[in-house]
Write a protein that holds these residues in place. Structure first.
Motif, PDB file in Angstrom:
ATOM      1  N   LEU A 115       0.820  -1.205   0.000  1.00  0.00           N
ATOM      2  CA  LEU A 115       0.000   0.000   0.000  1.00  0.00           C
ATOM      3  C   LEU A 115       0.857   1.259   0.000  1.00  0.00           C
ATOM      4  O   LEU A 115       0.616   2.198  -0.767  1.00  0.00           O
ATOM      5  CB  LEU A 115      -0.932  -0.042   1.217  1.00  0.00           C
ATOM      6  CG  LEU A 115      -2.030   1.003   1.350  1.00  0.00           C
ATOM      7  CD1 LEU A 115      -3.242   0.384   2.038  1.00  0.00           C
ATOM      8  CD2 LEU A 115      -1.530   2.185   2.173  1.00  0.00           C
ATOM      9  N   PHE A 116       1.887   1.281   0.856  1.00  0.00           N
ATOM     10  CA  PHE A 116       2.778   2.438   0.899  1.00  0.00           C
ATOM     11  C   PHE A 116       3.575   2.572  -0.408  1.00  0.00           C
ATOM     12  O   PHE A 116       3.852   3.675  -0.862  1.00  0.00           O
ATOM     13  CB  PHE A 116       3.727   2.328   2.092  1.00  0.00           C
ATOM     14  CG  PHE A 116       3.140   2.852   3.383  1.00  0.00           C
ATOM     15  CD1 PHE A 116       1.804   2.675   3.669  1.00  0.00           C
ATOM     16  CD2 PHE A 116       3.927   3.521   4.301  1.00  0.00           C
ATOM     17  CE1 PHE A 116       1.254   3.158   4.857  1.00  0.00           C
ATOM     18  CE2 PHE A 116       3.402   4.004   5.494  1.00  0.00           C
ATOM     19  CZ  PHE A 116       2.059   3.820   5.772  1.00  0.00           C
ATOM     20  N   GLU A 117       3.948   1.428  -0.988  1.00  0.00           N
ATOM     21  CA  GLU A 117       4.661   1.470  -2.260  1.00  0.00           C
ATOM     22  C   GLU A 117       3.790   2.080  -3.348  1.00  0.00           C
ATOM     23  O   GLU A 117       4.243   2.891  -4.161  1.00  0.00           O
ATOM     24  CB  GLU A 117       5.083   0.057  -2.683  1.00  0.00           C
ATOM     25  CG  GLU A 117       6.508  -0.297  -2.281  1.00  0.00           C
ATOM     26  CD  GLU A 117       6.913  -1.656  -2.841  1.00  0.00           C
ATOM     27  OE1 GLU A 117       6.528  -1.989  -3.985  1.00  0.00           O
ATOM     28  OE2 GLU A 117       7.611  -2.383  -2.126  1.00  0.00           O
ATOM     29  N   GLY A 199       0.787  10.214   4.831  1.00  0.00           N
ATOM     30  CA  GLY A 199       1.259  11.396   4.118  1.00  0.00           C
ATOM     31  C   GLY A 199       2.773  11.478   4.005  1.00  0.00           C
ATOM     32  O   GLY A 199       3.299  12.213   3.146  1.00  0.00           O
ATOM     33  N   LYS A 200       3.495  10.736   4.844  1.00  0.00           N
ATOM     34  CA  LYS A 200       4.956  10.752   4.763  1.00  0.00           C
ATOM     35  C   LYS A 200       5.470  10.107   3.474  1.00  0.00           C
ATOM     36  O   LYS A 200       6.624  10.305   3.098  1.00  0.00           O
ATOM     37  CB  LYS A 200       5.563  10.050   5.981  1.00  0.00           C
ATOM     38  CG  LYS A 200       5.417  10.859   7.264  1.00  0.00           C
ATOM     39  CD  LYS A 200       6.094  10.192   8.445  1.00  0.00           C
ATOM     40  CE  LYS A 200       5.993  11.068   9.690  1.00  0.00           C
ATOM     41  NZ  LYS A 200       6.626  10.450  10.878  1.00  0.00           N
ATOM     42  N   THR A 201       4.601   9.349   2.802  1.00  0.00           N
ATOM     43  CA  THR A 201       5.011   8.782   1.515  1.00  0.00           C
ATOM     44  C   THR A 201       5.189   9.872   0.466  1.00  0.00           C
ATOM     45  O   THR A 201       5.771   9.617  -0.599  1.00  0.00           O
ATOM     46  CB  THR A 201       3.953   7.777   1.009  1.00  0.00           C
ATOM     47  OG1 THR A 201       2.684   8.442   0.892  1.00  0.00           O
ATOM     48  CG2 THR A 201       3.820   6.605   1.967  1.00  0.00           C
ATOM     49  N   HIS A 225       3.177  16.402   6.327  1.00  0.00           N
ATOM     50  CA  HIS A 225       2.641  15.070   6.053  1.00  0.00           C
ATOM     51  C   HIS A 225       1.185  14.947   6.491  1.00  0.00           C
ATOM     52  O   HIS A 225       0.445  14.116   5.961  1.00  0.00           O
ATOM     53  CB  HIS A 225       3.494  13.979   6.720  1.00  0.00           C
ATOM     54  CG  HIS A 225       3.225  13.766   8.172  1.00  0.00           C
ATOM     55  ND1 HIS A 225       3.863  14.483   9.162  1.00  0.00           N
ATOM     56  CD2 HIS A 225       2.390  12.916   8.832  1.00  0.00           C
ATOM     57  CE1 HIS A 225       3.445  14.072  10.348  1.00  0.00           C
ATOM     58  NE2 HIS A 225       2.548  13.122  10.171  1.00  0.00           N
ATOM     59  N   VAL A 226       0.761  15.773   7.428  1.00  0.00           N
ATOM     60  CA  VAL A 226      -0.642  15.741   7.857  1.00  0.00           C
ATOM     61  C   VAL A 226      -1.545  16.156   6.697  1.00  0.00           C
ATOM     62  O   VAL A 226      -2.523  15.468   6.369  1.00  0.00           O
ATOM     63  CB  VAL A 226      -0.857  16.654   9.079  1.00  0.00           C
ATOM     64  CG1 VAL A 226      -2.344  16.758   9.404  1.00  0.00           C
ATOM     65  CG2 VAL A 226      -0.084  16.122  10.285  1.00  0.00           C
ATOM     66  N   ASP A 227      -1.235  17.273   6.063  1.00  0.00           N
ATOM     67  CA  ASP A 227      -2.038  17.731   4.925  1.00  0.00           C
ATOM     68  C   ASP A 227      -1.955  16.751   3.760  1.00  0.00           C
ATOM     69  O   ASP A 227      -2.965  16.483   3.086  1.00  0.00           O
ATOM     70  CB  ASP A 227      -1.563  19.114   4.467  1.00  0.00           C
ATOM     71  CG  ASP A 227      -1.943  20.215   5.451  1.00  0.00           C
ATOM     72  OD1 ASP A 227      -2.930  20.036   6.190  1.00  0.00           O
ATOM     73  OD2 ASP A 227      -1.247  21.247   5.478  1.00  0.00           O
ATOM     74  N   HIS A 228      -0.754  16.199   3.524  1.00  0.00           N
ATOM     75  CA  HIS A 228      -0.618  15.199   2.460  1.00  0.00           C
ATOM     76  C   HIS A 228      -1.487  13.975   2.760  1.00  0.00           C
ATOM     77  O   HIS A 228      -2.132  13.423   1.853  1.00  0.00           O
ATOM     78  CB  HIS A 228       0.840  14.762   2.319  1.00  0.00           C
ATOM     79  CG  HIS A 228       1.722  15.784   1.667  1.00  0.00           C
ATOM     80  ND1 HIS A 228       1.509  16.253   0.398  1.00  0.00           N
ATOM     81  CD2 HIS A 228       2.844  16.421   2.120  1.00  0.00           C
ATOM     82  CE1 HIS A 228       2.445  17.132   0.085  1.00  0.00           C
ATOM     83  NE2 HIS A 228       3.268  17.262   1.120  1.00  0.00           N
ATOM     84  N   GLY A 229      -1.499  13.548   4.031  1.00  0.00           N
ATOM     85  CA  GLY A 229      -2.304  12.394   4.403  1.00  0.00           C
ATOM     86  C   GLY A 229      -3.788  12.632   4.190  1.00  0.00           C
ATOM     87  O   GLY A 229      -4.508  11.770   3.663  1.00  0.00           O
ATOM     88  N   LEU A 230      -4.270  13.800   4.591  1.00  0.00           N
ATOM     89  CA  LEU A 230      -5.688  14.132   4.384  1.00  0.00           C
ATOM     90  C   LEU A 230      -6.035  14.171   2.903  1.00  0.00           C
ATOM     91  O   LEU A 230      -7.116  13.724   2.499  1.00  0.00           O
ATOM     92  CB  LEU A 230      -6.007  15.466   5.043  1.00  0.00           C
ATOM     93  CG  LEU A 230      -5.971  15.473   6.582  1.00  0.00           C
ATOM     94  CD1 LEU A 230      -6.074  16.896   7.117  1.00  0.00           C
ATOM     95  CD2 LEU A 230      -7.093  14.612   7.157  1.00  0.00           C
ATOM     96  N   ALA A 231      -5.114  14.688   2.096  1.00  0.00           N
ATOM     97  CA  ALA A 231      -5.355  14.737   0.649  1.00  0.00           C
ATOM     98  C   ALA A 231      -5.429  13.330   0.063  1.00  0.00           C
ATOM     99  O   ALA A 231      -6.286  13.038  -0.784  1.00  0.00           O
ATOM    100  CB  ALA A 231      -4.249  15.543  -0.037  1.00  0.00           C
ATOM    101  N   LEU A 232      -4.548  12.438   0.521  1.00  0.00           N
ATOM    102  CA  LEU A 232      -4.560  11.056   0.031  1.00  0.00           C
ATOM    103  C   LEU A 232      -5.859  10.353   0.408  1.00  0.00           C
ATOM    104  O   LEU A 232      -6.430   9.601  -0.392  1.00  0.00           O
ATOM    105  CB  LEU A 232      -3.359  10.293   0.591  1.00  0.00           C
ATOM    106  CG  LEU A 232      -1.997  10.635  -0.015  1.00  0.00           C
ATOM    107  CD1 LEU A 232      -0.861  10.074   0.830  1.00  0.00           C
ATOM    108  CD2 LEU A 232      -1.916  10.103  -1.446  1.00  0.00           C
ATOM    109  N   LEU A 233      -6.341  10.579   1.630  1.00  0.00           N
ATOM    110  CA  LEU A 233      -7.599   9.977   2.050  1.00  0.00           C
ATOM    111  C   LEU A 233      -8.760  10.516   1.221  1.00  0.00           C
ATOM    112  O   LEU A 233      -9.676   9.768   0.841  1.00  0.00           O
ATOM    113  CB  LEU A 233      -7.847  10.240   3.538  1.00  0.00           C
ATOM    114  CG  LEU A 233      -7.375   9.153   4.515  1.00  0.00           C
ATOM    115  CD1 LEU A 233      -5.890   8.855   4.351  1.00  0.00           C
ATOM    116  CD2 LEU A 233      -7.677   9.545   5.950  1.00  0.00           C
TER     117      LEU A 233
END
Length: 403
Positions: A115-117, A199-201, A225-233
């Motif tokens: 998943l992370f990949e 989001g760290k990915t 990474h918090v904002d990146h994580g929310l965007a990915l979700l």
């Protein structure tokens, strides 16, 4: 954008099912509710508040639909159900559950690796893969949290990001089990734990692995990474508000010193408060590029020392009760000089868990482990734990006995 609660004062006569009560006209300690904040999913809770209070404050942004199953893709206003109404008894002995726990751990590890990949390569986060990783993990923790944490403590992925995600997911499930949450709420906690650092990915790997101090601009990148994580979700269609709360607020702190929004106290959702503790605990007890791990007991002690500063005291205390003084999977040194690993908690006497002895008194590894229940030893043969150990102390490899 700042996320805040929207308080509204109402008379207790106007309370209805589905409301979220965030403040009372009396101290929470004078009520039977475990922690501050209660979702009204039972008429009994309304009756209690009407007997104890004249008025309360509800969070107008939080609604708790009745009989609405939680799922990662729900987009309605379902909220975290913080009612401790379910009692979980161990359904399997540690030794019997350990093979299933190992299978759940390997399954989750393989899925999170892939998943992370995928996300690192620019592909969309897979909701189906998250479900496939989290459901078996939650199931084994509900049968026996000790079995999972024994196995998890022995098997660490080479990647901190991957092992941290799986560990936090399992810790969240165990914490929710301890608090008596229903199974779907526990699933939301575990899914949030798995995804909170996804989001760290989107960040440079060399920055994540940098062993020294970071410049302020680099710290800002890490925090993004918090904002990146929310965007990915959002891109994946994950709209479970509990999971979103966890990703958004697990770095907020009780005194307002956290990020990204500087939320304080009960402006931080309870799920974020819980996962903030879990995130810190696992990070401290894991090897990082810039420091060696500390023992799990030491990590608990540091979190306890920061209660009501970084973390809410009541949540910290419940987390400590959940894990025990010497958490399952911890290496410890006994008063005999032997090294042992904690196999299971004794709920009656937390200082005397079940252990597996792994070495001789002079720290030489045994050919096979020797299980001992410290609580069952008589006064004449009493053995105590004298200190906790970090992974790798004395060169004892506990994994060869159990994996």
């Amino acid at each position: 954008m700042a996320f805040e609660i929207e308080e509204r004062r109402i008379d207790v006569a106007d309370l209805q099912l589905g409301m979220f009560v965030c403040r009372l006209d009396r101290p929470w300690e004078e009520t039977p509710f475990a922690l501050q904040g209660v979702a009204l999913t039972r008429l009994e809770d309304i009756d209690i508040l009407q007997r104890l209070c004249r008025e309360v404050w509800i969070d107008a942004r939080r609604l708790v639909p009745q009989d609405a199953p939680l799922a990662l893709t729900r987009s309605d206003a379902s909220r975290f159900r913080f009612n401790s109404s379910t009692h979980y008894a161990d359904l399997a002995a540690v030794e019997d559950e350990a093979p299933r726990a190992r299978a759940a751990l390997e399954n989750a590890s393989q899925i999170i690796d892939g998943l992370f990949e995928d996300v690192t390569s620019g592909r969309e986060l897979s909701v189906e893969h998250v479900e496939q990783a989290v459901r078996p993990l939650v199931a084994t923790v509900l049968r026996s949290a000790d079995a999972f944490f024994l196995v998890e403590g022995l098997r660490r992925s080479d990647s901190y990001s991957y092992s941290h995600a799986v560990s936090c997911s399992a810790l969240a499930a165990a914490f929710g089990r301890h608090m008596g949450f229903d199974e779907e709420t526990i699933f939301s906690l575990a899914a949030g734990g798995l995804l909170m650092d996804v989001g760290k990915t989107r960040l440079p790997e060399q920055l994540l692995q940098y062993p020294g101090s970071l410049a302020p601009s680099e710290v800002d990148i890490i925090r993004s990474h918090v904002d990146h994580g929310l965007a990915l979700l959002d891109e994946a269609g994950i709209a479970n508000l509990d999971v979103l709360d966890i990703v958004r607020t697990h770095h907020e702190r009780h005194d307002g010193s956290g990020y990204p929004d500087g939320l304080a106290g009960h402006a931080i959702p309870i799920s974020g408060r819980m996962l903030g503790i879990i995130d810190s605990y696992d990070a401290m007890s894991s090897a990082r590029p810039y420091r060696a791990p500390i023992s799990r007991t030491q990590a608990l002690q540091q979190i306890y020392a920061a209660r009501n500063r970084l973390h809410q005291a009541e949540v910290v205390e419940q987390f400590q009760v959940c894990l025990g003084v010497y958490p399952t999977g911890s290496l410890v040194e006994l008063s005999t000089g032997e090294v042992a690993i904690v196999m299971a908690q004794n709920q009656v006497r937390r200082l005397r868990p079940r252990v597996a002895i792994l070495s001789t008194p002079n720290k030489q590894p045994l050919e096979d482990f020797r299980p001992v229940d410290l609580m069952q030893l008589g006064d004449k043969d009493e053995v105590d734990i004298v200190r906790s150990l970090a992974v790798g102390d004395y060169g004892i490899d506990a994994s060869r006995f159990f994996l």
